[in-house]
Design an enzyme around this catalytic site. Structure first.
Site, PDB file in Angstrom:
ATOM      1  N   ARG A  61      -8.419  -6.903  63.934  1.00 50.69           N
ATOM      2  CA  ARG A  61      -8.100  -7.992  63.031  1.00 50.69           C
ATOM      3  C   ARG A  61      -8.312  -9.339  63.703  1.00 50.69           C
ATOM      4  O   ARG A  61      -8.302  -9.444  64.924  1.00 50.69           O
ATOM      5  CB  ARG A  61      -6.625  -7.896  62.624  1.00 50.69           C
ATOM      6  CG  ARG A  61      -6.384  -7.603  61.180  1.00 50.69           C
ATOM      7  CD  ARG A  61      -4.901  -7.505  60.925  1.00 50.69           C
ATOM      8  NE  ARG A  61      -4.389  -8.677  60.262  1.00 50.69           N
ATOM      9  CZ  ARG A  61      -3.491  -9.507  60.785  1.00 50.69           C
ATOM     10  NH1 ARG A  61      -3.025  -9.314  61.985  1.00 50.69           N
ATOM     11  NH2 ARG A  61      -3.059 -10.533  60.091  1.00 50.69           N
ATOM     12  N   LYS A 127       1.392  -0.345  71.652  1.00 53.29           N
ATOM     13  CA  LYS A 127       0.526  -0.194  70.472  1.00 53.29           C
ATOM     14  C   LYS A 127      -0.236   1.118  70.542  1.00 53.29           C
ATOM     15  O   LYS A 127      -1.009   1.351  71.463  1.00 53.29           O
ATOM     16  CB  LYS A 127      -0.438  -1.393  70.388  1.00 53.29           C
ATOM     17  CG  LYS A 127      -1.391  -1.306  69.214  1.00 53.29           C
ATOM     18  CD  LYS A 127      -2.038  -2.644  68.929  1.00 53.29           C
ATOM     19  CE  LYS A 127      -3.186  -2.487  67.937  1.00 53.29           C
ATOM     20  NZ  LYS A 127      -3.677  -3.768  67.429  1.00 53.29           N
ATOM     21  N   ARG A 259       4.796 -12.040  66.259  1.00 50.92           N
ATOM     22  CA  ARG A 259       5.215 -11.480  67.550  1.00 50.92           C
ATOM     23  C   ARG A 259       6.724 -11.402  67.588  1.00 50.92           C
ATOM     24  O   ARG A 259       7.397 -12.366  67.202  1.00 50.92           O
ATOM     25  CB  ARG A 259       4.774 -12.406  68.680  1.00 50.92           C
ATOM     26  CG  ARG A 259       3.328 -12.368  68.988  1.00 50.92           C
ATOM     27  CD  ARG A 259       3.108 -12.816  70.418  1.00 50.92           C
ATOM     28  NE  ARG A 259       3.886 -13.982  70.772  1.00 50.92           N
ATOM     29  CZ  ARG A 259       3.349 -15.170  71.040  1.00 50.92           C
ATOM     30  NH1 ARG A 259       2.059 -15.337  70.987  1.00 50.92           N
ATOM     31  NH2 ARG A 259       4.115 -16.175  71.387  1.00 50.92           N
TER      32      ARG A 259
HETATM   33  C1  BTN Z   1      -6.406  -4.039  65.052  1.00 50.94           C
HETATM   34  O1  BTN Z   1      -5.623  -3.510  65.830  1.00 50.94           O
HETATM   35  O2  BTN Z   1      -6.524  -5.287  64.965  1.00 50.94           O
HETATM   36  C2  BTN Z   1      -7.229  -3.164  64.157  1.00 50.94           C
HETATM   37  C3  BTN Z   1      -8.020  -2.170  64.939  1.00 50.94           C
HETATM   38  C4  BTN Z   1      -8.913  -1.306  64.069  1.00 50.94           C
HETATM   39  C5  BTN Z   1      -9.819  -0.444  64.908  1.00 50.94           C
HETATM   40  C6  BTN Z   1     -10.596   0.522  64.070  1.00 50.94           C
HETATM   41  S1  BTN Z   1     -11.477   1.685  65.058  1.00 50.94           S
HETATM   42  C7  BTN Z   1     -12.345   2.232  63.645  1.00 50.94           C
HETATM   43  C8  BTN Z   1     -12.715   0.994  62.869  1.00 50.94           C
HETATM   44  N1  BTN Z   1     -13.930   0.410  63.402  1.00 50.94           N
HETATM   45  C9  BTN Z   1     -13.707  -0.777  63.945  1.00 50.94           C
HETATM   46  O3  BTN Z   1     -14.571  -1.483  64.489  1.00 50.94           O
HETATM   47  N2  BTN Z   1     -12.422  -1.117  63.827  1.00 50.94           N
HETATM   48  C10 BTN Z   1     -11.656  -0.088  63.164  1.00 50.94           C
END
Ligand code: BTN
Length: 261
Positions: A61, A127, A259
């Site tokens: 994100r 996380k 946070r």
């Molecule tokens: C976050 O933590 O901000 C979201 C992470 C999302 C990761 C997943 S892995 C599969 C899909 N492909 C990506 O590039 N991102 C999501």
């Protein structure tokens, strides 16, 4: 070691709900979200679940990277689902997705608004995974791409804003294919339910796993000034409720990060 993905089982469970549904596994791709967004923009609208054994440019994100430790196949579960979706309201979708994934995997997994899966213990927050949701309009349809990344095996904290947890800490036999086998069909059912109802019916289940409730939080970014207060649940539309000295504020912007203070 070769990974054996339960593609056929997932397809069997999902195709009665989504007749054009397919499951695809790639040994490597830049990002499953990027790949499905490219396909959607090229006009592909059939529902698909795309798994990558390795991502070379995973995205999180707010323009962040999603780093898979060392890029070892199976060290993380990384996949995305694309499908046409017309919900009454999009708000709260990441919370419904997180709730579904957590419920499929383990009672101890907590959800940090709006898109993180956490383990919260005396030693602190860690996380386990994250969710990235993107949408695109194509051929008069609104398509959604829901990406999920989950750490499966041990990984280092290097380069991470929040220390990592991994699924094998809760489920010692966990593998990426076994985790996908547990969570994929319920996730598709959740997406279809969300399309009918929006977030409201998922609220109680989300709040049962809400990692922020009762904790002091700082809300950063977005159009408003920084906001400090105590998280006190989510609204029926999935907004984070923050009790300040003056009132309860609803935090909805996708651009904010929250946070624990
Ligand atoms: C976050 O933590 O901000 C979201 C992470 C999302 C990761 C997943 S892995 C599969 C899909 N492909 C990506 O590039 N991102 C999501």
């Amino acid at each position: 070691m070769a990974l054996h993905w339960p593609s056929e089982d997932i397809w069997q469970a999902v195709y009665p709900l989504l007749p054009d549904f397919t499951v695809e596994v790639l040994p490597e791709v830049d990002s499953t979200n990027s790949e499905l967004m490219r396909r959607v923009r090229a006009g592909q609208t059939a529902p698909v679940l795309l798994v990558a054994e390795r991502q070379t440019a995973g995205r999180g994100r707010l323009g962040r990277q999603w780093l898979s430790d060392g890029g070892t196949a199976g060290a993380a579960l990384t996949f995305s689902v694309a499908l046409p979706l017309v919900p009454p309201d999009w708000s709260g979708l990441s919370l419904a997705v997180g709730t579904s994934v957590a419920e499929s995997l383990h009672p101890s997994i907590r959800l940090k608004w709006p898109n993180d899966l956490w383990l919260t213990e005396a030693e602190g927050d860690r996380k386990l995974g994250g969710i990235l949701i993107e949408t695109a309009a194509v051929a008069e349809q609104r398509m959604v791409v829901v990406g999920v990344g989950l750490n499966i095996g041990p990984r280092s904290a290097e380069g991470l804003a929040t220390p990592p947890a991994w699924l094998a800490q809760l489920w010692p036999e966990a593998t990426a294919p076994a985790a996908l086998g547990r969570l994929a069909a319920p996730l598709l059912q959740t997406l279809l339910r969300f399309e009918r109802t929006g977030f409201a019916p998922f609220r109680t289940a989300f709040e049962a796993r809400d990692a922020l409730r009762g904790r002091r939080v700082s809300v950063l970014g977005g159009s408003a000034d920084a906001l400090d207060g105590v998280a006190c649940g989510v609204s029926p539309g999935g907004a984070l409720l923050v009790q300040t000295d003056a009132c309860i504020k609803e935090v909805t912007s996708a651009e904010v990060s929250v946070r624990p203070a």
